[in-house]
Write a protein that holds these residues in place. Structure first.
Motif, PDB file in Angstrom:
ATOM      1  N   TYR A   1      43.282  40.433  37.359  1.00 44.98           N
ATOM      2  CA  TYR A   1      44.017  40.735  38.595  1.00 44.98           C
ATOM      3  C   TYR A   1      43.871  42.213  38.957  1.00 44.98           C
ATOM      4  N   TRP A   2      44.075  43.103  37.989  1.00 51.58           N
ATOM      5  CA  TRP A   2      44.044  44.534  38.294  1.00 51.58           C
ATOM      6  C   TRP A   2      42.646  45.036  38.642  1.00 51.58           C
ATOM      7  N   GLU A   3      41.636  44.350  38.164  1.00 55.85           N
ATOM      8  CA  GLU A   3      40.267  44.750  38.514  1.00 55.85           C
ATOM      9  C   GLU A   3      40.012  44.601  40.004  1.00 55.85           C
ATOM     10  N   ASN A   4      40.555  43.555  40.600  1.00 57.65           N
ATOM     11  CA  ASN A   4      40.345  43.318  42.033  1.00 57.65           C
ATOM     12  C   ASN A   4      41.424  42.376  42.549  1.00 57.65           C
ATOM     13  N   PRO A   5      42.611  42.908  42.879  1.00 60.15           N
ATOM     14  CA  PRO A   5      43.718  42.037  43.302  1.00 60.15           C
ATOM     15  C   PRO A   5      43.371  41.146  44.492  1.00 60.15           C
ATOM     16  N   GLN A   6      42.586  41.651  45.439  1.00 58.05           N
ATOM     17  CA  GLN A   6      42.289  40.872  46.640  1.00 58.05           C
ATOM     18  C   GLN A   6      41.398  39.662  46.337  1.00 58.05           C
ATOM     19  N   GLU A   7      40.532  39.791  45.350  1.00 63.50           N
ATOM     20  CA  GLU A   7      39.597  38.714  45.025  1.00 63.50           C
ATOM     21  C   GLU A   7      40.040  37.885  43.829  1.00 63.50           C
ATOM     22  N   TYR A   8      41.238  38.135  43.319  1.00 63.99           N
ATOM     23  CA  TYR A   8      41.710  37.440  42.120  1.00 63.99           C
ATOM     24  C   TYR A   8      41.815  35.936  42.372  1.00 63.99           C
ATOM     25  N   ARG A   9      41.326  35.171  41.390  1.00 68.75           N
ATOM     26  CA  ARG A   9      41.456  33.717  41.436  1.00 68.75           C
ATOM     27  C   ARG A   9      41.849  33.226  40.039  1.00 68.75           C
ATOM     28  N   LEU A  10      42.655  32.191  40.008  1.00 74.13           N
ATOM     29  CA  LEU A  10      43.027  31.595  38.735  1.00 74.13           C
ATOM     30  C   LEU A  10      41.810  30.933  38.104  1.00 74.13           C
ATOM     31  N   ASN A  11      41.528  31.271  36.880  1.00 71.81           N
ATOM     32  CA  ASN A  11      40.409  30.683  36.154  1.00 71.81           C
ATOM     33  C   ASN A  11      40.884  29.383  35.488  1.00 71.81           C
ATOM     34  N   PRO A  12      40.317  28.245  35.824  1.00 73.48           N
ATOM     35  CA  PRO A  12      40.742  26.981  35.204  1.00 73.48           C
ATOM     36  C   PRO A  12      40.651  26.999  33.685  1.00 73.48           C
ATOM     37  N   ALA A  13      39.762  27.846  33.153  1.00 78.09           N
ATOM     38  CA  ALA A  13      39.632  27.925  31.693  1.00 78.09           C
ATOM     39  C   ALA A  13      40.914  28.439  31.049  1.00 78.09           C
ATOM     40  N   TRP A  14      41.695  29.258  31.785  1.00 80.10           N
ATOM     41  CA  TRP A  14      42.960  29.751  31.226  1.00 80.10           C
ATOM     42  C   TRP A  14      43.928  28.596  31.013  1.00 80.10           C
ATOM     43  N   LEU A  15      44.021  27.700  31.981  1.00 74.24           N
ATOM     44  CA  LEU A  15      44.905  26.549  31.842  1.00 74.24           C
ATOM     45  C   LEU A  15      44.421  25.621  30.729  1.00 74.24           C
ATOM     46  N   GLU A  16      43.121  25.468  30.637  1.00 77.23           N
ATOM     47  CA  GLU A  16      42.561  24.611  29.593  1.00 77.23           C
ATOM     48  C   GLU A  16      42.893  25.165  28.210  1.00 77.23           C
ATOM     49  N   GLU A  17      42.763  26.491  28.060  1.00 78.52           N
ATOM     50  CA  GLU A  17      43.060  27.099  26.763  1.00 78.52           C
ATOM     51  C   GLU A  17      44.543  26.980  26.417  1.00 78.52           C
ATOM     52  N   LEU A  18      45.412  27.176  27.383  1.00 78.35           N
ATOM     53  CA  LEU A  18      46.847  27.066  27.114  1.00 78.35           C
ATOM     54  C   LEU A  18      47.239  25.633  26.765  1.00 78.35           C
ATOM     55  N   SER A  19      46.469  24.668  27.241  1.00 81.89           N
ATOM     56  CA  SER A  19      46.758  23.274  26.904  1.00 81.89           C
ATOM     57  C   SER A  19      46.368  22.955  25.466  1.00 81.89           C
ATOM     58  N   LYS A  20      45.587  23.812  24.835  1.00 82.91           N
ATOM     59  CA  LYS A  20      45.106  23.542  23.489  1.00 82.91           C
ATOM     60  C   LYS A  20      46.077  23.999  22.400  1.00 82.91           C
TER      61      LYS A  20
END
Length: 400
Positions: free
Chosen positions: A261-280
């Motif tokens: 997010y801090w690298e580029n707030p305007q272009e920030y997108r949720l990475n589906p891999a984050w949700l996949e990892e949290l599901s594990k």
């Protein structure tokens, strides 16, 4: 100490921990005074802050011991002490002058006037109640420019008001507000009608029994931009009663997401891999809690089951003296296991265990918990990297 080092390795900016007294996790593996000093020194050498929990609610009979405890830890350079009781806040200011004080979520701060009140008492940061919505959080931040605000973003939740529960005390004599919660909200219950003793009526039942008090786990990974833009200063992950696999897995995802997010707030997108990892990782299903409004019935986990898709099997200790990677086994390993190596960030490496040996070079077919073994074929692993294994389908959902 191991979990603290793992939290730092995977990207925490600060860690909160408890001593042997006056915290709210007395059943955890808390720190002795020498260990507290070592923990603070280790964290500070890695550029990480340390906050000590002193957030139990004190009785009159606790005050003399509390004064002694604060005197004992006064010289340890904690970055802040976390308290909830007004008397404890005042006592910290008296016995540890100049030390920053953070207000625990146990204090139930649900509005900006309360935050301003605590600011007037010398509190530097307020951990807001989990019952606040995003709109209320933003309003509070706008009305309280001179005090830091903190919110929980991930972890287990109590059904009581910001965790101030009396159920454990009433049923077992162990007070959750003094760090001794037995988690009766997770127990198996049935209802008995007064005129028909011995007949049990479940509210909702499967082969595991009935569970009526449980909340799903909090997960706000999808709402990081809104939280950052609301004006809060710190995002907190609950997990001091969890293992190192849980801590590492959650921290690394939120670290990567926040950095992205801090690298580029305007272009920030949720990475589906984050949700996949949290599901594990082990969890009870996820909810956004009160962030988007009052929770609905779907936010409550009536089956009281943890979802455990993967299990933690080994911790990387580093390079073995005779080559290969030395690991500490935490769950049974055997040749042919399909494994995943995880480190910082969301990347992971899949591999099949083809060979392993003990520290003397003797080949092994099977390794058991508490053994240290060498994996010759594993390369690129660093200290505190984790090895996990997907569980068979029939064992992914386990009763608590």
């Amino acid at each position: 100490m191991e979990k603290l080092k793992v939290a730092i390795r995977y990207g925490a900016d600060a860690v909160y921990l408890g001593g042997k007294s006056f915290g709210l996790r007395n059943l955890a593996g808390n720190f002795s005074l020498p260990e507290l000093s070592h923990a603070v020194d280790y964290a500070h050498r890695h550029g990480v802050k340390v906050y000590l929990t002193v957030n139990a609610f004190a009785d009159n009979g606790d005050l003399i011991e509390l004064e002694r405890y604060l005197d004992e830890i006064r010289e340890i350079p904690f970055d802040a002490l976390i308290a909830a009781d007004p008397g404890v806040v005042a006592l910290i200011a008296e016995r540890c002058p100049g030390r920053d004080i953070h207000l625990s979520t146990q204090a139930n701060t649900t509005n900006w006037r309360s935050a301003r009140f605590w600011q007037a008492q010398g509190v530097k940061r307020v951990n807001l109640a989990r019952e606040m919505s995003l709109e209320q959080i933003a309003e509070t931040a706008g009305m309280c420019n001179e005090i830091e605000l903190e919110v929980f973003v991930h972890g287990a939740m109590c059904i009581s008001y910001s965790g101030r529960c009396l159920l454990s005390l009433a049923m077992t004599g162990r007070d959750a507000n003094k760090g001794e919660c037995t988690q009766p909200c997770r127990w198996n219950y049935a209802i008995v009608e007064e005129s028909r003793p011995g007949e049990y009526f479940p509210i909702h039942e499967d082969e595991s029994g009935s569970f009526i008090f449980n909340s799903k786990d909090l997960c706000l990974i999808e709402h990081l931009p809104e939280l950052v833009e609301s004006g809060v200063h710190s995002l907190k992950i609950e997990g001091r009663m969890k293992g190192i696999y849980y801590a590492a897995s959650v921290i690394r995802i939120y670290r990567e997401a926040l950095d992205s997010y801090w690298e580029n707030p305007q272009e920030y997108r949720l990475n589906p891999a984050w949700l996949e990892e949290l599901s594990k990782i082990s969890h009870r299903g996820y909810t956004t809690g009160f962030l988007l409004g009052k929770p609905r019935d779907v936010d409550h986990e009536y089956l009281s089951r943890y979802v455990r898709n993967f299990e933690f099997v080994a911790l990387v200790e580093g390079e073995a003296p005779r080559g290969g990677t030395l690991v500490a086994v935490r769950n049974r390993l055997q040749l042919g296991d399909a494994l995943e190596l995880i480190g910082q960030g969301t990347s992971f490496t899949r591999f099949v265990l083809q060979s392993m040996e003990d520290e003397d070079g003797v080949p092994l077919q099977v390794a058991h918990p508490n053994q240290r073994v060498v994996l010759k074929e594993l390369t690129g692993a660093g200290e505190y990297d984790l090895i996990r294994r997907e569980k068979p389908e029939k064992t992914k959902r386990l009763n608590h």
